[in-house]
Write a protein that holds these residues in place. Structure first.
Motif, PDB file in Angstrom:
ATOM      1  N   ILE A 133      34.802  26.628  13.855  1.00  0.00           N
ATOM      2  CA  ILE A 133      35.968  25.747  13.894  1.00  0.00           C
ATOM      3  C   ILE A 133      35.632  24.479  13.135  1.00  0.00           C
ATOM      4  O   ILE A 133      34.586  23.871  13.350  1.00  0.00           O
ATOM      5  N   GLY A 134      36.506  24.105  12.224  1.00  0.00           N
ATOM      6  CA  GLY A 134      36.305  22.886  11.450  1.00  0.00           C
ATOM      7  C   GLY A 134      37.608  22.138  11.314  1.00  0.00           C
ATOM      8  O   GLY A 134      38.627  22.524  11.872  1.00  0.00           O
ATOM      9  N   LYS A 135      37.570  21.049  10.595  1.00  0.00           N
ATOM     10  CA  LYS A 135      38.766  20.257  10.377  1.00  0.00           C
ATOM     11  C   LYS A 135      39.003  20.080   8.885  1.00  0.00           C
ATOM     12  O   LYS A 135      38.060  19.921   8.117  1.00  0.00           O
ATOM     13  N   LYS A 136      40.298  20.130   8.490  1.00  0.00           N
ATOM     14  CA  LYS A 136      40.658  19.790   7.117  1.00  0.00           C
ATOM     15  C   LYS A 136      40.626  18.271   7.009  1.00  0.00           C
ATOM     16  O   LYS A 136      40.783  17.562   7.997  1.00  0.00           O
ATOM     17  N   THR A 137      40.445  17.764   5.807  1.00  0.00           N
ATOM     18  CA  THR A 137      40.342  16.319   5.642  1.00  0.00           C
ATOM     19  C   THR A 137      41.692  15.647   5.861  1.00  0.00           C
ATOM     20  O   THR A 137      42.740  16.196   5.521  1.00  0.00           O
ATOM     21  N   LYS A 138      41.649  14.446   6.429  1.00  0.00           N
ATOM     22  CA  LYS A 138      42.868  13.670   6.593  1.00  0.00           C
ATOM     23  C   LYS A 138      43.183  12.987   5.267  1.00  0.00           C
ATOM     24  O   LYS A 138      42.284  12.740   4.452  1.00  0.00           O
ATOM     25  N   TYR A 139      44.454  12.725   5.022  1.00  0.00           N
ATOM     26  CA  TYR A 139      44.847  12.050   3.795  1.00  0.00           C
ATOM     27  C   TYR A 139      46.108  11.244   4.034  1.00  0.00           C
ATOM     28  O   TYR A 139      46.745  11.353   5.071  1.00  0.00           O
ATOM     29  N   LYS A 140      46.434  10.414   3.071  1.00  0.00           N
ATOM     30  CA  LYS A 140      47.619   9.580   3.136  1.00  0.00           C
ATOM     31  C   LYS A 140      48.602  10.056   2.080  1.00  0.00           C
ATOM     32  O   LYS A 140      48.219  10.321   0.947  1.00  0.00           O
ATOM     33  N   LYS A 141      49.858  10.189   2.466  1.00  0.00           N
ATOM     34  CA  LYS A 141      50.904  10.643   1.557  1.00  0.00           C
ATOM     35  C   LYS A 141      51.809   9.466   1.224  1.00  0.00           C
ATOM     36  O   LYS A 141      52.212   8.720   2.121  1.00  0.00           O
ATOM     37  N   ALA A 142      52.108   9.306  -0.056  1.00  0.00           N
ATOM     38  CA  ALA A 142      53.007   8.244  -0.502  1.00  0.00           C
ATOM     39  C   ALA A 142      54.223   8.865  -1.162  1.00  0.00           C
ATOM     40  O   ALA A 142      54.092   9.713  -2.034  1.00  0.00           O
ATOM     41  N   ILE A 143      55.415   8.450  -0.715  1.00  0.00           N
ATOM     42  CA  ILE A 143      56.666   8.875  -1.334  1.00  0.00           C
ATOM     43  C   ILE A 143      57.170   7.687  -2.143  1.00  0.00           C
ATOM     44  O   ILE A 143      57.483   6.638  -1.585  1.00  0.00           O
ATOM     45  N   ILE A 144      57.214   7.867  -3.458  1.00  0.00           N
ATOM     46  CA  ILE A 144      57.555   6.782  -4.376  1.00  0.00           C
ATOM     47  C   ILE A 144      58.955   7.001  -4.909  1.00  0.00           C
ATOM     48  O   ILE A 144      59.274   8.083  -5.395  1.00  0.00           O
ATOM     49  N   GLU A 145      59.798   5.979  -4.799  1.00  0.00           N
ATOM     50  CA  GLU A 145      61.143   6.042  -5.369  1.00  0.00           C
ATOM     51  C   GLU A 145      61.163   5.188  -6.629  1.00  0.00           C
ATOM     52  O   GLU A 145      60.778   4.015  -6.595  1.00  0.00           O
ATOM     53  N   LEU A 146      61.595   5.799  -7.728  1.00  0.00           N
ATOM     54  CA  LEU A 146      61.611   5.103  -9.007  1.00  0.00           C
ATOM     55  C   LEU A 146      62.983   4.509  -9.294  1.00  0.00           C
ATOM     56  O   LEU A 146      63.989   4.931  -8.723  1.00  0.00           O
ATOM     57  N   ASN A 147      62.999   3.545 -10.213  1.00  0.00           N
ATOM     58  CA  ASN A 147      64.244   3.016 -10.733  1.00  0.00           C
ATOM     59  C   ASN A 147      64.984   4.149 -11.449  1.00  0.00           C
ATOM     60  O   ASN A 147      64.358   5.048 -11.994  1.00  0.00           O
ATOM     61  N   ASN A 148      66.312   4.112 -11.468  1.00  0.00           N
ATOM     62  CA  ASN A 148      67.112   5.234 -11.992  1.00  0.00           C
ATOM     63  C   ASN A 148      66.835   5.571 -13.446  1.00  0.00           C
ATOM     64  O   ASN A 148      66.996   6.711 -13.855  1.00  0.00           O
ATOM     65  N   GLN A 149      66.402   4.605 -14.252  1.00  0.00           N
ATOM     66  CA  GLN A 149      66.214   4.889 -15.677  1.00  0.00           C
ATOM     67  C   GLN A 149      64.850   5.479 -15.989  1.00  0.00           C
ATOM     68  O   GLN A 149      64.586   5.827 -17.131  1.00  0.00           O
ATOM     69  N   TYR A 150      63.969   5.642 -15.000  1.00  0.00           N
ATOM     70  CA  TYR A 150      62.630   6.170 -15.233  1.00  0.00           C
ATOM     71  C   TYR A 150      62.460   7.561 -14.614  1.00  0.00           C
ATOM     72  O   TYR A 150      63.112   7.893 -13.625  1.00  0.00           O
ATOM     73  N   LYS A 151      61.558   8.349 -15.207  1.00  0.00           N
ATOM     74  CA  LYS A 151      61.222   9.683 -14.696  1.00  0.00           C
ATOM     75  C   LYS A 151      59.736   9.909 -14.890  1.00  0.00           C
ATOM     76  O   LYS A 151      59.120   9.368 -15.800  1.00  0.00           O
ATOM     77  N   ILE A 152      59.148  10.750 -14.022  1.00  0.00           N
ATOM     78  CA  ILE A 152      57.766  11.195 -14.180  1.00  0.00           C
ATOM     79  C   ILE A 152      57.823  12.699 -14.393  1.00  0.00           C
ATOM     80  O   ILE A 152      58.419  13.421 -13.590  1.00  0.00           O
ATOM     81  N   ASN A 153      57.205  13.196 -15.466  1.00  0.00           N
ATOM     82  CA  ASN A 153      57.201  14.622 -15.751  1.00  0.00           C
ATOM     83  C   ASN A 153      55.932  15.225 -15.167  1.00  0.00           C
ATOM     84  O   ASN A 153      54.846  15.087 -15.736  1.00  0.00           O
ATOM     85  N   LEU A 154      56.047  15.893 -14.010  1.00  0.00           N
ATOM     86  CA  LEU A 154      54.886  16.513 -13.365  1.00  0.00           C
ATOM     87  C   LEU A 154      54.623  17.920 -13.882  1.00  0.00           C
ATOM     88  O   LEU A 154      53.518  18.432 -13.728  1.00  0.00           O
ATOM     89  N   PHE A 155      55.611  18.546 -14.471  1.00  0.00           N
ATOM     90  CA  PHE A 155      55.487  19.923 -14.936  1.00  0.00           C
ATOM     91  C   PHE A 155      55.503  19.962 -16.449  1.00  0.00           C
ATOM     92  O   PHE A 155      56.295  19.294 -17.096  1.00  0.00           O
ATOM     93  N   ASP A 156      54.624  20.772 -17.042  1.00  0.00           N
ATOM     94  CA  ASP A 156      54.627  20.966 -18.482  1.00  0.00           C
ATOM     95  C   ASP A 156      55.739  21.918 -18.865  1.00  0.00           C
ATOM     96  O   ASP A 156      55.839  23.018 -18.327  1.00  0.00           O
ATOM     97  N   GLU A 157      56.595  21.478 -19.773  1.00  0.00           N
ATOM     98  CA  GLU A 157      57.690  22.339 -20.227  1.00  0.00           C
ATOM     99  C   GLU A 157      57.294  22.935 -21.574  1.00  0.00           C
ATOM    100  O   GLU A 157      57.114  22.225 -22.540  1.00  0.00           O
TER     101      GLU A 157
END
Length: 99
Positions: free
Chosen positions: A74-98
């Motif tokens: 029995i072990g434990k997975k590592t703890k982490y912090k999650k951040a949900i970021i809201e951007l201004n409407n005119q900006y985008k982040i491309n996480l996927f390669d098209e």
């Protein structure tokens, strides 16, 4: 000045991509796993520096460690912090390669 940029690069670990977070992308919100000790102002500065965007809102939550069982061990997975970021409407982040 160089040390500050190095610290900003270490704050953001990786993007979290699930069904729910891909629905967030339509609302211009992005989820990232971040350093456990990072605060909202550091996260905002790091995202703006890395992706050259304007952040309007940052929500964070600490994800507790989960127990995993492999056979009789029995072990434990590592703890982490999650951040949900809201951007201004005119900006985008491309996480996927098209291709």
């Amino acid at each position: 000045m160089m040390k500050i940029h190095k610290n900003l690069l270490e704050i953001i670990k990786y993007p979290i991509i699930t069904d729910k977070t891909t629905q967030y992308i339509e609302d211009n919100k992005y989820c990232f796993a971040v350093d456990y000790k990072a605060n909202k102002t550091n996260i905002k500065a790091a995202i703006e520096y890395l992706f050259n965007v304007k952040v309007t809102k940052v929500n964070t939550s600490k994800i507790p460690p989960k127990t995993k069982k492999v056979g009789r061990f029995i072990g434990k997975k590592t703890k982490y912090k999650k951040a949900i970021i809201e951007l201004n409407n005119q900006y985008k982040i491309n996480l996927f390669d098209e291709n």
